[in-house]
Design an enzyme around this catalytic site. Structure first.
Site, PDB file in Angstrom:
ATOM      1  N   ARG A  51       0.859  -1.195   0.000  1.00  0.00           N
ATOM      2  CA  ARG A  51       0.000   0.000   0.000  1.00  0.00           C
ATOM      3  C   ARG A  51       0.893   1.242   0.000  1.00  0.00           C
ATOM      4  NH1 ARG A  51      -1.314   1.654   4.642  1.00  0.00           N
ATOM      5  NH2 ARG A  51      -2.118  -0.309   5.444  1.00  0.00           N
ATOM      6  N   TYR A 103     -16.359  17.929 -15.064  1.00  0.00           N
ATOM      7  CA  TYR A 103     -16.613  16.500 -15.253  1.00  0.00           C
ATOM      8  C   TYR A 103     -17.662  16.047 -14.225  1.00  0.00           C
ATOM      9  CZ  TYR A 103     -15.860  11.483 -15.257  1.00  0.00           C
ATOM     10  OH  TYR A 103     -16.056  10.130 -15.304  1.00  0.00           O
ATOM     11  N   ASP A 175      -7.101  19.625 -13.645  1.00  0.00           N
ATOM     12  CA  ASP A 175      -7.396  18.312 -14.222  1.00  0.00           C
ATOM     13  C   ASP A 175      -6.944  18.369 -15.683  1.00  0.00           C
ATOM     14  OD1 ASP A 175      -8.583  16.147 -15.514  1.00  0.00           O
ATOM     15  OD2 ASP A 175     -10.417  16.211 -14.309  1.00  0.00           O
ATOM     16  N   LYS A 200      -7.886   7.426 -19.312  1.00  0.00           N
ATOM     17  CA  LYS A 200      -8.157   7.983 -20.624  1.00  0.00           C
ATOM     18  C   LYS A 200      -6.898   7.918 -21.504  1.00  0.00           C
ATOM     19  CE  LYS A 200     -12.016   8.707 -18.474  1.00  0.00           C
ATOM     20  NZ  LYS A 200     -12.344   9.954 -17.797  1.00  0.00           N
TER      21      LYS A 200
HETATM   22  C1  LIG Z   1     -12.818  10.325 -16.555  1.00  0.00           C
HETATM   23  C2  LIG Z   1     -12.506  11.643 -15.979  1.00  0.00           C
HETATM   24  C3  LIG Z   1     -12.320  11.811 -14.596  1.00  0.00           C
HETATM   25  C4  LIG Z   1     -12.514  10.677 -13.596  1.00  0.00           C
HETATM   26  O1  LIG Z   1     -11.588   9.667 -13.779  1.00  0.00           O
HETATM   27  P1  LIG Z   1     -11.907   8.111 -13.477  1.00  0.00           P
HETATM   28  O2  LIG Z   1     -10.644   7.438 -13.847  1.00  0.00           O
HETATM   29  O3  LIG Z   1     -13.092   7.731 -14.311  1.00  0.00           O
HETATM   30  O4  LIG Z   1     -12.223   8.025 -12.013  1.00  0.00           O
HETATM   31  C5  LIG Z   1     -11.988  13.073 -14.128  1.00  0.00           C
HETATM   32  N1  LIG Z   1     -11.853  14.116 -14.977  1.00  0.00           N
HETATM   33  C6  LIG Z   1     -12.024  13.989 -16.303  1.00  0.00           C
HETATM   34  C7  LIG Z   1     -11.841  15.184 -17.179  1.00  0.00           C
HETATM   35  C8  LIG Z   1     -12.354  12.758 -16.847  1.00  0.00           C
HETATM   36  O5  LIG Z   1     -12.543  12.653 -18.168  1.00  0.00           O
END
Ligand SMILES: *Cc1c(COP(=O)(O)O)cnc(C)c1O
Length: 384
Positions: A51, A103, A175, A200
């Site tokens: 962890r 998001y 982000d 992504k």
């Molecule tokens: C998908 C996404 C998230 C969340 O990420 P997860 O891996 O699905 O928890 C946050 N911000 C953006 C812009 C995203 O496209």
């Protein structure tokens, strides 16, 4: 070689990665272990319990921090787990300013989890960064932005936001999921924390859920590692291996995502059945000049609405594409199509949704790396 001068593609392949010290394996092994045998009490090789530390995860954390021009990286079980970590740095009574085109999952985390622990959120329009400043008060501790935004492809001026954050001594987290470090480096522009949904583009092959945080400040990093270890929302060694593999082609994939998206956006812009196309590469995009300053290209995401704005027309189009698969998520090698009003943004009341521009016929594309002629042929037949 001077590490500062290494170009992005070379970094994507080499940064943070060393041949495995025990065998020389060029690919970082999947250290599928929960614990590590110690030579004596307090005498170990830097790894005590998975962890807290794992060599596969550690290698990925170093690689991602190098790609974002950061000093410290931390990986989590999902993008939301990474955001959760940042919010846990705050205390009850603190306030957060975020964008009104956020998001959906981040919005849900803020409003259904952290709100009840006494953190207050302001969701504000940020197309003009000056608008942020009037929401700052003595309790403001964090500005949370996302650019380009989802699904309206709004662009927020990172440098202007940095100025406001620094002036008021507030943390700024960005982000960077849509842009990826190939297109945009918020830390270099002065942000404090970069967050990624590695699910992504970083993973890039739609086979992993993961999140990451990167920063430069050792005090912030200590907090992140303390929460990562205390809350335990870590990523697995197997997933760390897959994302290590994914980022080796990030520059190649992103280049193609950008080229393909440009072709698809230009195709849609002149199609008689298409009303409006949202893509920051158009000169007509309200913040195109900012996108040009802070991004190296315009990314692989496009939204568009249909003439007549009928939900049935949008559904019909989406159900008739053959290459564009109907699915949530984005950033994989394959093209995806989605309908924000009934999928990702269904939980937002219709009036609010429409005020943001998420009309009934709005369609979002994650343009993949297939041959662009085939993608355009697929959209042509579905639009007909
Ligand atoms: C998908 C996404 C998230 C969340 O990420 P997860 O891996 O699905 O928890 C946050 N911000 C953006 C812009 C995203 O496209």
């Amino acid at each position: 070689m001077n590490k500062e001068k290494i170009n992005f593609g070379t970094k994507a392949i080499h940064a943070g990665v060393q041949p495995d010290p025990s065998t020389g394996a060029i690919m970082t092994p999947i250290y599928q272990t929960s614990t590590y045998v110690q030579n004596g009490i307090g005498n170990h090789k830097g790894y005590e319990y998975s962890r807290t530390q794992n060599p596969t995860r550690h290698t990925l954390e170093k690689a991602l921090s190098a790609l974002e021009n950061g000093n410290y990286g931390a990986c989590f079980g999902s993008g939301l787990a990474a955001i959760d970590c940042v919010l846990k740095m705050l205390n009850s009574g603190d306030e957060v300013i975020s964008t009104n085109d956020l998001y959906g999952g981040t919005y849900r985390l803020f409003t259904t989890i952290f709100k009840k622990y006494g953190i207050k959120f302001h969701f504000v329009e940020m197309n003009n960064a000056k608008n942020i400043e009037k929401h700052i008060n003595k309790n403001t501790k964090l500005i949370w932005i996302e650019t380009p935004t989802n699904p309206m492809m709004n662009i927020i001026d990172i440098k202007a936001t940095v100025k406001i954050a620094k002036k008021h001594n507030v943390l700024l987290a960005v982000d960077n999921t849509f842009a990826t470090p190939y297109l945009q480096n918020p830390l270099t522009l002065g942000a404090d924390i970069v967050m990624h949904s590695a699910t992504k583009y970083l993973g890039g092959h739609s086979d992993v859920a993961m999140g990451a945080l990167i920063c430069n400040n050792p005090t912030i990093a200590d907090e992140i590692y303390r929460i990562q270890n205390s809350s335990g929302a870590i990523t697995s060694p197997m997933d760390a291996f897959l994302v290590l593999r994914g980022i080796k082609t990030l520059h190649l994939r992103m280049q193609r995502h950008c080229e393909n998206a440009k072709k698809v956006a230009n195709f849609l812009a002149v199609h008689p059945k298409v009303n409006k196309v949202y893509w920051p590469g158009f000169q007509s995009h309200p913040n195109h000049h900012i996108a040009k300053q802070q991004m190296r290209n315009f990314g692989g995401m496009i939204s568009f609405s249909l003439v007549g704005n009928k939900i049935e027309d949008a559904h019909k189009l989406i159900e008739n594409t053959q290459l564009f698969a109907l699915a949530e998520s984005l950033g994989g090698v394959e093209s995806l199509i989605g309908h924000p009003a009934t999928m990702t943004h269904a939980s937002i009341p219709k009036q609010e949704r429409q005020a943001l521009g998420i009309v009934d016929s709005l369609i979002r594309l994650s343009v993949g790396v297939e041959d662009p002629e085939d993608l355009i042929a697929d959209l042509t037949q579905a639009l007909n």
